[in-house]
Design an enzyme around this catalytic site. Sequence first.
Site, PDB file in Angstrom:
ATOM      1  N   GLY B  54     -52.380  11.725 -50.211  1.00  0.00           N
ATOM      2  CA  GLY B  54     -51.108  12.045 -50.839  1.00  0.00           C
ATOM      3  C   GLY B  54     -50.011  12.203 -49.804  1.00  0.00           C
ATOM      4  N   HIS B  57     -47.897  15.680 -46.666  1.00  0.00           N
ATOM      5  CA  HIS B  57     -48.665  16.282 -45.568  1.00  0.00           C
ATOM      6  C   HIS B  57     -48.170  15.795 -44.214  1.00  0.00           C
ATOM      7  CE1 HIS B  57     -51.242  17.639 -48.722  1.00  0.00           C
ATOM      8  NE2 HIS B  57     -51.647  16.436 -49.033  1.00  0.00           N
ATOM      9  N   LYS B 105     -60.285  12.094 -46.607  1.00  0.00           N
ATOM     10  CA  LYS B 105     -60.447  13.542 -46.788  1.00  0.00           C
ATOM     11  C   LYS B 105     -61.223  13.799 -48.072  1.00  0.00           C
ATOM     12  CE  LYS B 105     -56.037  14.486 -46.734  1.00  0.00           C
ATOM     13  NZ  LYS B 105     -55.729  13.055 -46.858  1.00  0.00           N
ATOM     14  N   HIS B 219     -53.020  21.566 -50.352  1.00  0.00           N
ATOM     15  CA  HIS B 219     -52.065  21.543 -51.463  1.00  0.00           C
ATOM     16  C   HIS B 219     -51.832  22.968 -51.938  1.00  0.00           C
ATOM     17  CE1 HIS B 219     -54.735  18.064 -51.437  1.00  0.00           C
ATOM     18  NE2 HIS B 219     -53.629  17.373 -51.553  1.00  0.00           N
TER      19      HIS B 219
END
Lengths: 220, 333
Positions: B54, B57, B105, B219
């Site tokens: 995503g 990050h 990940k 997150h």
Amino acid sequence: MGGVTVTALDAAWADRWLRECARVLAERREELIELDRAIGDGDHGENMDRGFRAVVAKLDEGPSESVAAALKLAAMTLMGKVGGAAGPLYGTAFLRASVAAGDRDKLDGPAVEAVLAAARDGIVARGKAEPGDKTMVDAWSPAVKAAATPADGEAALEAAASAAEAGAQATKPLVARKGRASYLGSRSVGHLDPGAISTAYILRAAVTAAVSEISAGDVE
Amino acid sequence: MKKLINDPRAVVDESLEGFGLAHADLVEVQWDPVYVTRRGGAVQGKVGLVSGGGSGHEPLHAGYVGQGMLDAAVPGAVFTSPTPDQILPATQAAHGGLGVVHIVKNYTGDVLNFETAAELCAAEGIDVRTVLVNDDVAVEDSLYTAGRRGVAGTVLVEKIAGAAAERGDSLDAVEAVANRVVANVRSMGLALAPCTVPHAGKPSFELADGEIEIGIGIHGEPGRKCVGLEPADVLTEHLLTPVVEDLGFEAGENVLLLVNGMGGTPLSELYIVYRRAAQLLADRGASVERSLVGNYTTSLEMQGCSITVLRLDGELTSLWDAPVKTPALRWGV
């Protein structure tokens, strides 16, 4: 049915189903974000809305030739546009459903059950969740069971959608064991699973697409 | 929500556009589908390295594309994994003839999308190996969860595997060294305040005043518990102790210590944490041979940090020291 007719579960129905999914998921975007924010990361509503908007854009290029073709179009688009866990899970579900629909012109009760069972099996194979893990499987699993009895396609869909809704609501007291919500452990209790809720909306959309007002295009 | 953005839906694209312009000497941003490659594309005769996940990050992952690290990175929507139709062309662009390693990940979405993409890559004739990063010790009972998450340790896996690929290691060897880093790296993080995903418009979780979340993922999703705020030294111990215990630490070990900011914590505070973490490691008889302090794996503007410890050996140390030239990590070049 007084002003309302049940249409055949054919290619036109499949296209209407996908468009209805897009309409409902756009409408429920905020609600799904909110549910996911509570136990996930808050992107489910956004991702589903983005995915089905892309499906509608594809459908606008022309009507599908078969139920299988419509479901395959949805599968490929969702896999490409949704991301997260929902993309591969719903993508696989629609892909397996498309294969199960095969070359049928329209679906009857047993065919509805076969299509939904294939979708559920695809989700289980990819996500490796079992009933009770607080995932979309908790909506799909009772839906498939409920679709087994009616011989008529629309009645099978109706039974499946109602069972999915009940199954989704029943995720509230469960402890999540898969996906991001699993990190909350017992703190996930008391929240609905967003994937189970979106599944219930998708199956209800299939019923809505089957029970439509009489109009020139829909009459058999 | 106050953010320096235009349209919430354009955040990832506009950010990548700026990233591409700012680092045009090192990377190329590809559009439709979106992915980032090393300038000049795949290096022939070198194992390719691809990672992704995503957005939100930063600098993970696109910031680590370049010489000595990744050949391509695949950014998804904010906090959402990329899709197989992005990962496939990114892998093709990274393939220099010797195969490609996917560094993934351990998050359900990342795993599912990379798994699907790896099948597509195999169908295209590319030998793809998947290395799953799961350094987060905060997830205690992996049996009943999606398993340990991949967090800031990912940067160390990418750097060391990247150096191995750059020196000409085979696909098997790059995969093996990446897995060796995974086996020897552990992390744990905490959040002082949540972050806000642009398209959600609200904080991603709730924290009362004076409360902090221990054992977060990247997150902000929790792993262990919500506790009251304590001085930095106490919190540092809360993070470091489980990390070191999980590593099965013995006196005399050499380690790399990474204190990673989640995006909204000043460097001065990260150094306060580093100071205490280094003391605690010294108390246990460890020698901190290499260190890294800063925002390397973030969660938008979240306040907080994570501590990562990697057990070093001679080879891992020399691969860590090898030259690297990327937008976010650069030395020896």
